[in-house]
Design an enzyme around this catalytic site. Structure first.
Site, PDB file in Angstrom:
ATOM      1  N   GLN A  59     -32.059  88.283 102.419  1.00  0.00           N
ATOM      2  CA  GLN A  59     -31.142  87.176 102.160  1.00  0.00           C
ATOM      3  C   GLN A  59     -31.200  86.680 100.708  1.00  0.00           C
ATOM      4  O   GLN A  59     -30.315  85.950 100.263  1.00  0.00           O
ATOM      5  CB  GLN A  59     -31.415  86.029 103.142  1.00  0.00           C
ATOM      6  CG  GLN A  59     -31.059  86.422 104.578  1.00  0.00           C
ATOM      7  CD  GLN A  59     -31.344  85.329 105.587  1.00  0.00           C
ATOM      8  OE1 GLN A  59     -31.639  84.209 105.228  1.00  0.00           O
ATOM      9  NE2 GLN A  59     -31.252  85.669 106.863  1.00  0.00           N
ATOM     10  N   ARG A  81     -22.691  82.660 107.050  1.00  0.00           N
ATOM     11  CA  ARG A  81     -22.700  83.699 108.081  1.00  0.00           C
ATOM     12  C   ARG A  81     -21.752  84.844 107.705  1.00  0.00           C
ATOM     13  O   ARG A  81     -22.069  86.008 107.859  1.00  0.00           O
ATOM     14  CB  ARG A  81     -22.257  83.052 109.401  1.00  0.00           C
ATOM     15  CG  ARG A  81     -22.709  83.779 110.639  1.00  0.00           C
ATOM     16  CD  ARG A  81     -22.477  82.905 111.863  1.00  0.00           C
ATOM     17  NE  ARG A  81     -21.228  82.156 111.770  1.00  0.00           N
ATOM     18  CZ  ARG A  81     -21.048  80.938 112.270  1.00  0.00           C
ATOM     19  NH1 ARG A  81     -22.013  80.322 112.887  1.00  0.00           N
ATOM     20  NH2 ARG A  81     -19.872  80.326 112.148  1.00  0.00           N
ATOM     21  N   TYR A 120     -36.188  91.300 110.886  1.00  0.00           N
ATOM     22  CA  TYR A 120     -35.303  91.592 112.018  1.00  0.00           C
ATOM     23  C   TYR A 120     -34.220  92.611 111.712  1.00  0.00           C
ATOM     24  O   TYR A 120     -33.405  92.929 112.571  1.00  0.00           O
ATOM     25  CB  TYR A 120     -34.723  90.319 112.622  1.00  0.00           C
ATOM     26  CG  TYR A 120     -33.889  89.413 111.751  1.00  0.00           C
ATOM     27  CD1 TYR A 120     -34.348  88.152 111.416  1.00  0.00           C
ATOM     28  CD2 TYR A 120     -32.623  89.790 111.325  1.00  0.00           C
ATOM     29  CE1 TYR A 120     -33.580  87.286 110.651  1.00  0.00           C
ATOM     30  CE2 TYR A 120     -31.848  88.924 110.567  1.00  0.00           C
ATOM     31  CZ  TYR A 120     -32.334  87.684 110.229  1.00  0.00           C
ATOM     32  OH  TYR A 120     -31.571  86.827 109.477  1.00  0.00           O
ATOM     33  N   HIS A 267     -39.100  76.085 111.636  1.00  0.00           N
ATOM     34  CA  HIS A 267     -38.043  75.062 111.681  1.00  0.00           C
ATOM     35  C   HIS A 267     -38.276  74.111 112.841  1.00  0.00           C
ATOM     36  O   HIS A 267     -37.739  74.297 113.934  1.00  0.00           O
ATOM     37  CB  HIS A 267     -36.637  75.675 111.842  1.00  0.00           C
ATOM     38  CG  HIS A 267     -36.262  76.664 110.804  1.00  0.00           C
ATOM     39  ND1 HIS A 267     -36.360  76.393 109.455  1.00  0.00           N
ATOM     40  CD2 HIS A 267     -35.797  77.933 110.906  1.00  0.00           C
ATOM     41  CE1 HIS A 267     -35.943  77.449 108.785  1.00  0.00           C
ATOM     42  NE2 HIS A 267     -35.613  78.387 109.632  1.00  0.00           N
ATOM     43  N   ASP A 318     -37.942  81.259 103.602  1.00  0.00           N
ATOM     44  CA  ASP A 318     -36.888  81.555 104.569  1.00  0.00           C
ATOM     45  C   ASP A 318     -35.720  82.352 103.979  1.00  0.00           C
ATOM     46  O   ASP A 318     -35.804  83.555 103.828  1.00  0.00           O
ATOM     47  CB  ASP A 318     -36.424  80.235 105.202  1.00  0.00           C
ATOM     48  CG  ASP A 318     -35.537  80.442 106.421  1.00  0.00           C
ATOM     49  OD1 ASP A 318     -35.443  81.579 106.894  1.00  0.00           O
ATOM     50  OD2 ASP A 318     -34.939  79.463 106.894  1.00  0.00           O
TER      51      ASP A 318
HETATM   52 ZN    ZN Z   1     -35.739  82.173 109.532  1.00  0.00          ZN
END
Ligand code: ZN
Length: 453
Positions: A59, A81, A120, A267, A318
């Site tokens: 990310q 997204r 992931y 979180h 994150d």
């Molecule tokens: Zn995360």
């Protein structure tokens, strides 16, 4: 044996002056004591380096690209997204390795010694399995090893698009596995980690209560090592879990699973006062990502209450929108002050805010990563950050005030001089040796990806 001399060091015994830290050939601290003889390296201030306990490396490529408003102003996730799925339609294993290398290098230069990668992204475009189920796990390990950061790899089980067990769609298909496929993938990831340096750790991660069902939870729970899960980030997520499971996510997890010190819950922005105290009592680490949580507008963690009940915390970057260790700590503290209209919200009678945050981050990060670290003490991995205090930002301050100046003065990162990860001296004079080549590779990947996004 490597010997590091520090004018002051933060140890489990408190502040100590004129300390010698001996690091053995395996990368562990052999002894901490008074200076006696020559040093291989000298620093003004030596701190335990934290593990960045939550990262989605890929990310980082999206940083700065998700600040436009979508067609529905109330759907704040829309641009984020949409861009993530577009990236997921393009990223190759080489791209993922190049991006991860840059992310991990930036973490080292920020003063982190390790990272827990919540991994992931498992499959090729469209969800097609790679011939080698460990393909992308191996890329993460290679990126970490290439820059010398400590790694806890957390292969993620991601089954469904929501609590109603809707199938994964579009870019999400690159994440999805059944519990059986996940166990095979976890085996391959374990092999990749075992082939890496001795401080590398394998853990496991059910993505969230929305994305994993009970069969999935029990498959993951049988695995050893640290266990990480996204818990309660956004209001809509809490409402969805409440509607389908009859309890809010924190309450449901505590009622149905033996949450203990092995767990790190990412979180915890949406917890009631009762949930906050109940989670604190488990010994689990609350994995806080204050910069990303601010970026996404998630909400504010009940930090005063959680720390007041001896809860353990650690910090993660994150989404990697901005990798800045000291700024993560500051952002948490400032969120408490803004909410409560207070000052020094997380300080105690005995310790300043910066002291509380730096020690909590180091201990909580190591616990969450399953890593023997977080303190400058014999037997621990030599995860250390050497800080220059002889400058206009720190003015050779001592004790807790130097930590407050690092966290709140806005120039903490510029004062980071040396970083060791399990004894690997990866940052010297404020720079990683591979900075230029790693950045050039990253930039060419992101520019190529950006051409038709
Ligand atoms: Zn995360």
């Amino acid at each position: 044996m490597t010997v590091i001399h520090a004018k002051q060091a933060l140890t489990p015994l408190g502040w100590q002056d004129n300390v010698a830290v001996h690091v053995d050939a395996a990368g562990r601290i052999a002894a901490v004591g008074p200076q006696d003889g020559a040093a291989d390296c000298a620093v003004d201030l030596l701190l335990p380096a934290a593990v960045n306990l939550h990262s989605h490396a890929f990310q980082r490529a999206m940083s700065g690209l998700t600040e436009m408003r979508g067609p529905d102003p109330s759907d704040s996730f829309w641009t984020w997204r949409r861009l993530m799925y577009r990236y997921l339609d393009r990223l190759t294993p080489d791209d993922i390795e190049a991006i991860a290398a840059q992310v991990f290098l930036e973490m080292l230069e920020a003063g982190y010694a390790g990272v827990a990668e919540f991994h992931y992204l498992h499959h090729d475009v469209g969800g097609k399995a790679y011939g080698n189920p460990g393909e992308l796990s191996e890329r993460i390990v290679a990126a970490a090893e290439g820059v010398g950061i400590g790694l806890t790899l957390l292969p993620v089980l991601y089954q469904w698009g929501g609590c109603d067990a809707r199938p994964l769609q579009g870019g999400q298909q690159r994440f999805g596995t059944t519990p059986e496929q996940y166990l095979r993938l976890h085996e391959a990831a374990t092999r990749a980690v075992s082939a890496g340096p001795a401080d590398y750790v394998i853990g496991a991660a059910p993505h969230s209560l929305r994305a994993v069902d009970e069969a999935g939870m029990s498959a993951v729970r049988r695995l050893g090592g640290p266990m990480h899960m996204h818990l309660a980030e956004q209001v809509a997520e809490v409402e969805e879990v409440l509607a389908h499971k009859g309890a809010r996510p924190t309450q449901w997890l505590l009622d149905n699973h033996d949450v203990d010190a092995r767990w790190c819950l990412i979180h915890c922005t949406q917890m009631t006062a009762d949930e906050t105290r109940a989670l604190a009592a488990t010994g689990a680490v609350a994995g806080l990502c204050p910069i990303t949580e601010s970026s996404l507008g998630d909400g504010i963690f009940n930090g005063v209450d959680y720390l007041g009940h001896q809860g353990r915390i650690g910090f993660g970057s994150d989404s990697n929108v901005h990798i800045a260790y000291f700024d993560e700590l500051k952002t948490l503290e400032y969120s408490q002050r803004l909410r409560d209209r207070s000052r020094a919200a997380l300080a105690t009678a005995a310790q300043s805010t910066g002291r509380v945050l730096v020690e909590a981050a180091a201990l909580g990060g190591a616990q969450a990563a399953g890593r023997a670290g977080g303190a400058i003490a014999a037997g621990q991995w030599a995860d250390l950050v050497g800080v220059s205090t002889d400058n206009a930002w720190l003015c050779n301050r001592k004790g807790d005030t130097v930590l407050d100046s690092l966290v709140f003065g806005g120039h903490g990162q510029a004062c980071v001089q040396d970083v060791w990860s399990a004894g690997r001296h990866v940052v010297k004079d404020g720079q990683h040796a591979k900075r230029a080549e790693t950045a050039a590779r990253f930039q060419s990947v992101v520019e190529r990806l950006g051409q038709d996004i």
